[in-house]
Design a protein around this motif. Structure first.
Motif, PDB file in Angstrom:
ATOM      1  N   LEU A 204       0.813  -1.201  -0.288  1.00 14.25           N
ATOM      2  CA  LEU A 204       0.066  -0.078  -0.030  1.00 14.25           C
ATOM      3  C   LEU A 204       0.950   1.380  -0.158  1.00 14.25           C
ATOM      4  N   MET A 205       0.588   2.501  -0.883  1.00 12.47           N
ATOM      5  CA  MET A 205       1.390   3.320  -1.027  1.00 12.47           C
ATOM      6  C   MET A 205       0.869   4.421  -0.982  1.00 12.47           C
ATOM      7  N   THR A 206       1.335   5.656  -0.884  1.00  8.85           N
ATOM      8  CA  THR A 206       1.051   7.064  -0.852  1.00  8.85           C
ATOM      9  C   THR A 206       0.827   7.511  -2.235  1.00  8.85           C
ATOM     10  N   GLY A 207       0.133   8.728  -2.517  1.00  7.66           N
ATOM     11  CA  GLY A 207       0.236   9.158  -3.985  1.00  7.66           C
ATOM     12  C   GLY A 207       1.497   9.363  -4.515  1.00  7.66           C
ATOM     13  N   ALA A 208       2.537   9.316  -3.620  1.00  5.34           N
ATOM     14  CA  ALA A 208       3.830   9.844  -3.958  1.00  5.34           C
ATOM     15  C   ALA A 208       4.779   8.511  -4.216  1.00  5.34           C
TER      16      ALA A 208
END
Length: 275
Positions: A204-208
């Motif tokens: 799971l990642m951030t928008g960056a």
């Protein structure tokens, strides 16, 4: 050498909108048009509609570097075969699928041991179900027919029931945690695909594109698949089929009452070169 043609999305199950648990659900029991209600347990079923947003798909000659809280995924051993800056929406039903819209690139000839996908962390599903007995929806109503509502599971409700089949709404099912109660940004599983027994790792990642540290940070999902049988690209290869199998793309949660909740379920990607 022929031109690398197109990528087609059909059907595929691993990443689930529901939090991970110590024991995965089994397939829902369906006889004719009726589904057995999973009283006190969960089961996986096939939704009537499943939609995701894809940003990038690629093949790798060795494992890509996975994201951390300070670094994005390392793809130096990989070749992107599809990219879309804004994300291409892919919609799948039991009988139809939609094509990708974006930039397609032919990878170099060779053997690829891994594949990766970068996608939105939210899924949309629609489902209409007949349980053959009175069921209460967590969003209200009671009857043998239940359906997804228009809304998001983050609002706390997901299903409505009635004596006459309600129209299925589009339910948003954000995947923001691979854990149960404690936050976890990664998960791993094995599954049988047309590439043999494959290992699939999800992040799971951030928008960056950094590894998320909380549910509030999650915007994207990065998946890496270790193929049981490598994907080979040769001069005669005209394209690649990337198929999504969503026969377990919905989770039915049977609470006491009985009360129904619905969430997304797992999907698996199959990648097949077209001779």
């Amino acid at each position: 050498m022929r031109i690398f043609a197109t990528i087609v999305f059909l059907f595929a199950g691993f990443f689930s909108g529901a939090p991970a648990s110590s024991q995965d659900p089994s397939a829902c029991t369906v006889i004719g048009s009726q589904t057995s209600f999973p009283t006190g347990t969960d089961c996986w079923g096939e939704p009537d509609f499943y939609q995701i947003r894809i940003y990038e798909v690629g093949l790798c000659t060795s494992p890509p570097t996975t994201p951390t809280t300070s670094s994005i995924p390392g793809l130096s051993s990989c070749a992107a075969i599809f990219t879309s800056t804004t994300g291409s929406i892919v919609s799948v039903t039991p009988t139809t699928s939609s094509a990708l819209s974006g930039v397609f690139t032919r990878p170099a000839n060779g053997s690829y041991s891994h594949g990766y996908i970068r996608m939105d962390s939210s899924f949309d599903i629609q489902a209409s179900l007949d349980f053959g007995q009175p069921i209460t929806g967590d969003a209200g109503g009671n009857g043998q027919f239940c359906a997804t509502i228009n809304g998001s599971v983050s609002g706390g409700t997901s299903a409505t029931c009635a004596n006459v089949a309600p129209t299925a709404g589009t339910l948003q099912t954000p995947l923001t945690n691979f854990g149960d109660e404690k936050f976890s940004a990664s998960a791993s599983a094995t599954s049988t695909t047309n590439r043999g027994t494959s290992t699939i790792d999800g992040f799971l990642m951030t928008g960056a594109d950094l590894l998320a540290t909380s549910e509030a940070d999650v915007q994207r999902l990065f998946g890496v698949q270790t193929f049981g049988v490598p994907v080979s690209i040769a001069d005669t290869t005209t394209g690649v089929d990337i198929s999504f199998r969503v026969t377990t793309g919905m989770t039915l949660i049977g609470n006491a009452g009985p009360t129904l909740s619905i969430d997304s379920g797992p999907f698996i990607i199959d990648i097949t070169p077209i001779p």
